[in-house]
Design a protein around this motif. Structure first.
Motif, PDB file in Angstrom:
ATOM      1  N   GLN A   1       0.849  -1.194   0.000  1.00  0.00           N
ATOM      2  CA  GLN A   1       0.000   0.000   0.000  1.00  0.00           C
ATOM      3  C   GLN A   1       0.882   1.240   0.000  1.00  0.00           C
ATOM      4  O   GLN A   1       1.830   1.320   0.777  1.00  0.00           O
ATOM      5  N   ASN A   2       0.553   2.241  -0.831  1.00  0.00           N
ATOM      6  CA  ASN A   2       1.352   3.462  -0.796  1.00  0.00           C
ATOM      7  C   ASN A   2       0.899   4.376   0.333  1.00  0.00           C
ATOM      8  O   ASN A   2       1.558   5.364   0.621  1.00  0.00           O
ATOM      9  N   THR A   3      -0.189   4.045   0.972  1.00  0.00           N
ATOM     10  CA  THR A   3      -0.614   4.723   2.193  1.00  0.00           C
ATOM     11  C   THR A   3      -1.115   3.655   3.158  1.00  0.00           C
ATOM     12  O   THR A   3      -1.840   2.745   2.743  1.00  0.00           O
ATOM     13  N   PRO A   4      -0.740   3.735   4.433  1.00  0.00           N
ATOM     14  CA  PRO A   4      -1.169   2.700   5.374  1.00  0.00           C
ATOM     15  C   PRO A   4      -2.647   2.805   5.765  1.00  0.00           C
ATOM     16  O   PRO A   4      -3.218   1.854   6.275  1.00  0.00           O
ATOM     17  N   ASP A   5      -3.257   3.957   5.502  1.00  0.00           N
ATOM     18  CA  ASP A   5      -4.648   4.194   5.887  1.00  0.00           C
ATOM     19  C   ASP A   5      -5.590   3.501   4.909  1.00  0.00           C
ATOM     20  O   ASP A   5      -5.765   3.954   3.774  1.00  0.00           O
TER      21      ASP A   5
ATOM     22  N   ALA B   1      -8.269   5.250   2.679  1.00  0.00           N
ATOM     23  CA  ALA B   1      -7.901   5.909   1.418  1.00  0.00           C
ATOM     24  C   ALA B   1      -8.337   5.074   0.222  1.00  0.00           C
ATOM     25  O   ALA B   1      -8.610   5.614  -0.856  1.00  0.00           O
ATOM     26  N   TYR B   2      -8.440   3.754   0.410  1.00  0.00           N
ATOM     27  CA  TYR B   2      -8.818   2.849  -0.665  1.00  0.00           C
ATOM     28  C   TYR B   2     -10.334   2.689  -0.778  1.00  0.00           C
ATOM     29  O   TYR B   2     -10.833   1.834  -1.517  1.00  0.00           O
TER      30      TYR B   2
ATOM     31  N   THR C   1       3.357  -1.584  -5.946  1.00  0.00           N
ATOM     32  CA  THR C   1       2.696  -0.512  -5.194  1.00  0.00           C
ATOM     33  C   THR C   1       1.215  -0.436  -5.514  1.00  0.00           C
ATOM     34  O   THR C   1       0.808  -0.478  -6.676  1.00  0.00           O
TER      35      THR C   1
ATOM     36  N   TYR D   1      -1.991   1.948  -5.233  1.00  0.00           N
ATOM     37  CA  TYR D   1      -2.302   3.368  -5.129  1.00  0.00           C
ATOM     38  C   TYR D   1      -3.775   3.584  -4.803  1.00  0.00           C
ATOM     39  O   TYR D   1      -4.641   2.915  -5.370  1.00  0.00           O
TER      40      TYR D   1
END
Length: 190
Positions: A5-9, A12-13, A160, A162
């Motif tokens: 994941q490019n963001t751990p949150d 966001a997905y 990755t 996104y």
């Protein structure tokens, strides 16, 4: 391959934005139709995947000169290249609270697909469809991608995940007045 994941949150997905506009009425109406004949989120994910793969032709296969990139436009106009189809699938899945990421492979140009999160793991899905040899299928137990990257030939699976389209992909889509221009400006690497 380990997907990152490019963001751990994770929220966001599930986000709605200008591209993955899952709150748009055409996306919501399509999602509602797809939920009518399913029992659970797995069945819905399969129905959404098959809808995008089969009911939205890949514009390069049909010669459609229109360039779509916003999920609602892809669904309404029923056309798009791999990136656009991935945006449409992401919107339909997020509309039903299924975390969905955008991911990419590199062949002669960068190819777009999605990953969905079920049972604590990410699973890549490729809604491209249409083209002979592009045997994309829905699977959460192995990959049924349209194409397999061959590292010896310089091809690559990018690990990755996104939450939003990669900026190079989005820039190419937004700047293209037609499919011929887009074909000349597709990103060749991320």
């Amino acid at each position: 391959m380990r997907l990152i994941q490019n963001t751990p949150d994770l929220s966001a997905y599930l986000a709605d934005d200008e591209v993955i506009d899952h709150h748009h009425p055409v996306v919501r109406e399509t999602a509602a139709r797809l939920t009518e004949d399913v029992d659970d989120s797995y069945d819905y994910a399969r129905a959404a995947f098959e809808f995008v793969r089969d009911a939205i032709p890949h514009s390069a296969d049909t010669g459609d000169p229109r360039v779509t990139w916003r999920a609602s436009d892809v669904i309404a106009l029923r056309t798009g290249i791999c990136y656009a189809k991935a945006h449409a699938l992401a919107a339909l899945l997020r509309a039903e609270d299924i975390p969905t990421a955008l991911c990419y492979q590199r062949f002669q140009a960068v190819h777009g697909l999605v990953a969905v999160r079920f049972d604590g793991a990410w699973h890549r899905l490729d809604p491209r469809g249409g083209k002979p040899g592009a045997g994309a299928r829905f699977s959460l137990t192995g990959e049924g991608l349209a194409f397999t990257a061959d590292p010896e030939a310089g091809e690559q699976d990018y690990p990755t995940l996104y939450a939003a389209p990669h900026p190079l992909v989005l820039r190419a889509l937004e700047a293209a007045p037609d499919a011929a221009h887009l074909a000349r400006t597709l990103p060749t690497a991320l």
